[in-house]
Design a protein around this motif. Structure first.
Motif, PDB file in Angstrom:
ATOM      1  N   TYR A 180       0.828  -1.207   0.000  1.00  0.00           N
ATOM      2  CA  TYR A 180       0.000   0.000   0.000  1.00  0.00           C
ATOM      3  C   TYR A 180       0.862   1.257   0.000  1.00  0.00           C
ATOM      4  O   TYR A 180       0.499   2.266  -0.598  1.00  0.00           O
ATOM      5  CB  TYR A 180      -0.975   0.005   1.171  1.00  0.00           C
ATOM      6  N   GLN A 227      -8.110  -1.324   0.074  1.00  0.00           N
ATOM      7  CA  GLN A 227      -8.559  -2.656   0.475  1.00  0.00           C
ATOM      8  C   GLN A 227      -9.950  -2.961  -0.084  1.00  0.00           C
ATOM      9  O   GLN A 227     -10.242  -4.098  -0.420  1.00  0.00           O
ATOM     10  CB  GLN A 227      -8.562  -2.780   1.984  1.00  0.00           C
ATOM     11  N   ASN A 228     -10.809  -1.949  -0.180  1.00  0.00           N
ATOM     12  CA  ASN A 228     -12.164  -2.139  -0.688  1.00  0.00           C
ATOM     13  C   ASN A 228     -12.260  -2.024  -2.195  1.00  0.00           C
ATOM     14  O   ASN A 228     -13.298  -2.387  -2.775  1.00  0.00           O
ATOM     15  CB  ASN A 228     -13.122  -1.151  -0.025  1.00  0.00           C
ATOM     16  N   PRO A 267      -7.878   1.780   3.667  1.00  0.00           N
ATOM     17  CA  PRO A 267      -9.204   1.145   3.572  1.00  0.00           C
ATOM     18  C   PRO A 267      -9.813   1.263   2.182  1.00  0.00           C
ATOM     19  O   PRO A 267     -10.488   0.347   1.712  1.00  0.00           O
ATOM     20  CB  PRO A 267     -10.047   1.893   4.605  1.00  0.00           C
ATOM     21  N   TYR A 316     -14.078   8.025   2.730  1.00  0.00           N
ATOM     22  CA  TYR A 316     -12.730   7.711   3.211  1.00  0.00           C
ATOM     23  C   TYR A 316     -11.950   8.896   3.766  1.00  0.00           C
ATOM     24  O   TYR A 316     -10.957   8.704   4.465  1.00  0.00           O
ATOM     25  CB  TYR A 316     -11.931   7.027   2.103  1.00  0.00           C
ATOM     26  N   GLU A 361      -5.915   6.988   5.486  1.00  0.00           N
ATOM     27  CA  GLU A 361      -7.254   7.009   4.903  1.00  0.00           C
ATOM     28  C   GLU A 361      -7.298   6.242   3.588  1.00  0.00           C
ATOM     29  O   GLU A 361      -8.327   5.691   3.216  1.00  0.00           O
ATOM     30  CB  GLU A 361      -7.705   8.459   4.667  1.00  0.00           C
TER      31      GLU A 361
END
Length: 77
Positions: A5, A70-71, A67, A52, A64
């Protein structure tokens, strides 16, 4: 933040300030869907920031962004 990431965030953070702007996120999303018109993405980008951008500063920090990535696995690749 995992190395995966961190590398993806750095790639999208084109000005290197440690935060993603609406334009940087739009460019990232547009890169996933090259045939899409950037103007057509404005609603999607607004919705992503509403969800987000937890501190409501109009930017996405690395924390921020995780996530979101990840989604939306396509963003994290």
């Amino acid at each position: 933040m995992s190395d995966q990431y961190e590398a993806v965030f750095a790639r999208y953070d084109t000005d290197g300030d440690g935060r993603l702007t609406v334009d940087e996120v739009t460019a990232a999303i547009a890169g996933m869907f090259p045939a899409a018109e950037v103007n057509d993405l404005s609603g999607l980008i607004r919705a992503l920031f509403v969800q987000y951008d937890t501190n409501r500063d109009g930017l996405l920090s690395a924390a921020e962004f995780v996530p979101l990535a990840q989604n939306l696995p396509e963003l994290g690749s």
